[in-house]
Enzyme design. Structure first.
Site, PDB file in Angstrom:
ATOM      1  N   TYR A   1     -62.687 -17.267  -9.906  1.00 58.05           N
ATOM      2  CA  TYR A   1     -61.946 -18.485  -9.594  1.00 58.05           C
ATOM      3  C   TYR A   1     -62.646 -19.679 -10.229  1.00 58.05           C
ATOM      4  CZ  TYR A   1     -59.283 -15.825  -6.190  1.00 58.05           C
ATOM      5  OH  TYR A   1     -58.464 -14.907  -5.595  1.00 58.05           O
TER       6      TYR A   1
ATOM      7  N   ASN B   1     -48.408 -18.863  -6.042  1.00 59.83           N
ATOM      8  CA  ASN B   1     -47.801 -18.282  -7.230  1.00 59.83           C
ATOM      9  C   ASN B   1     -46.469 -17.589  -6.928  1.00 59.83           C
ATOM     10  OD1 ASN B   1     -47.136 -16.933  -9.502  1.00 59.83           O
ATOM     11  ND2 ASN B   1     -48.748 -15.407  -9.308  1.00 59.83           N
TER      12      ASN B   1
ATOM     13  N   CYS C   1     -52.182 -12.971 -11.624  1.00 60.70           N
ATOM     14  CA  CYS C   1     -53.148 -13.580 -10.720  1.00 60.70           C
ATOM     15  C   CYS C   1     -54.098 -12.534 -10.151  1.00 60.70           C
ATOM     16  CB  CYS C   1     -52.428 -14.316  -9.603  1.00 60.70           C
ATOM     17  SG  CYS C   1     -51.142 -13.368  -8.826  1.00 60.70           S
ATOM     18  N   HIS C   2     -53.777 -11.259 -10.360  1.00 55.92           N
ATOM     19  CA  HIS C   2     -54.665 -10.207  -9.852  1.00 55.92           C
ATOM     20  C   HIS C   2     -55.906 -10.063 -10.723  1.00 55.92           C
ATOM     21  CE1 HIS C   2     -51.655  -8.428 -12.564  1.00 55.92           C
ATOM     22  NE2 HIS C   2     -52.679  -7.752 -13.029  1.00 55.92           N
TER      23      HIS C   2
ATOM     24  N   GLU D   1     -54.799  -1.567 -15.211  1.00 52.44           N
ATOM     25  CA  GLU D   1     -54.867  -2.301 -16.473  1.00 52.44           C
ATOM     26  C   GLU D   1     -56.106  -1.923 -17.286  1.00 52.44           C
ATOM     27  OE1 GLU D   1     -52.268  -6.265 -15.476  1.00 52.44           O
ATOM     28  OE2 GLU D   1     -54.421  -6.442 -15.735  1.00 52.44           O
TER      29      GLU D   1
END
Length: 89
Positions: free
Chosen positions: A23, A46, A54-55, A81
């Site tokens: 962050y 979001n 955002c993950h 991912e």
DNA sequence: ATCATGACTAATG
DNA sequence: CCATTAGCCATGA
């Protein structure tokens, strides 16, 4: 949408596939290094959790952090991912 | 304008 | 390693 949120989302979109950032890192990117708290707020609001990655934003302590759809799912997405990235490269 | 609220962080014991 | 503390800032009431 406020300007701040837009900036945050833009930065988050720029995070590469399979990578994670803190962050604080995002806060620095948007210009003010001390607004990491507000960054978390922006992500929380979001509207498009799947189109805006955002993950990929995690806590600096390397803990997964939170997620509007559940932090468990967040971990899954990150792993997913990572695998995708490995396949591609 | 003021106040509480977080998907947080870094320092300390 | 876990708990506590103080600091932090955009947002909404």
């Amino acid at each position: 949408m406020t300007d701040f949120e837009k900036k945050v989302l833009k930065v988050v979109c720029a995070i590469p596939l399979g990578e994670t950032r803190s962050y604080k890192w995002v806060a620095c990117k948007v210009g003010s290094p001390r607004s990491w708290r507000a960054v978390a707020n922006a992500l929380k609001k979001n509207p498009y959790p799947f189109f805006i990655p955002c993950h990929r934003v995690v806590k600096s302590s390397r803990d997964s952090g939170g997620y509007s759809l559940g932090k468990g799912l967040k971990k899954e997405l990150i792993n997913f991912e990572k695998r995708v990235r490995d396949v591609i490269q």
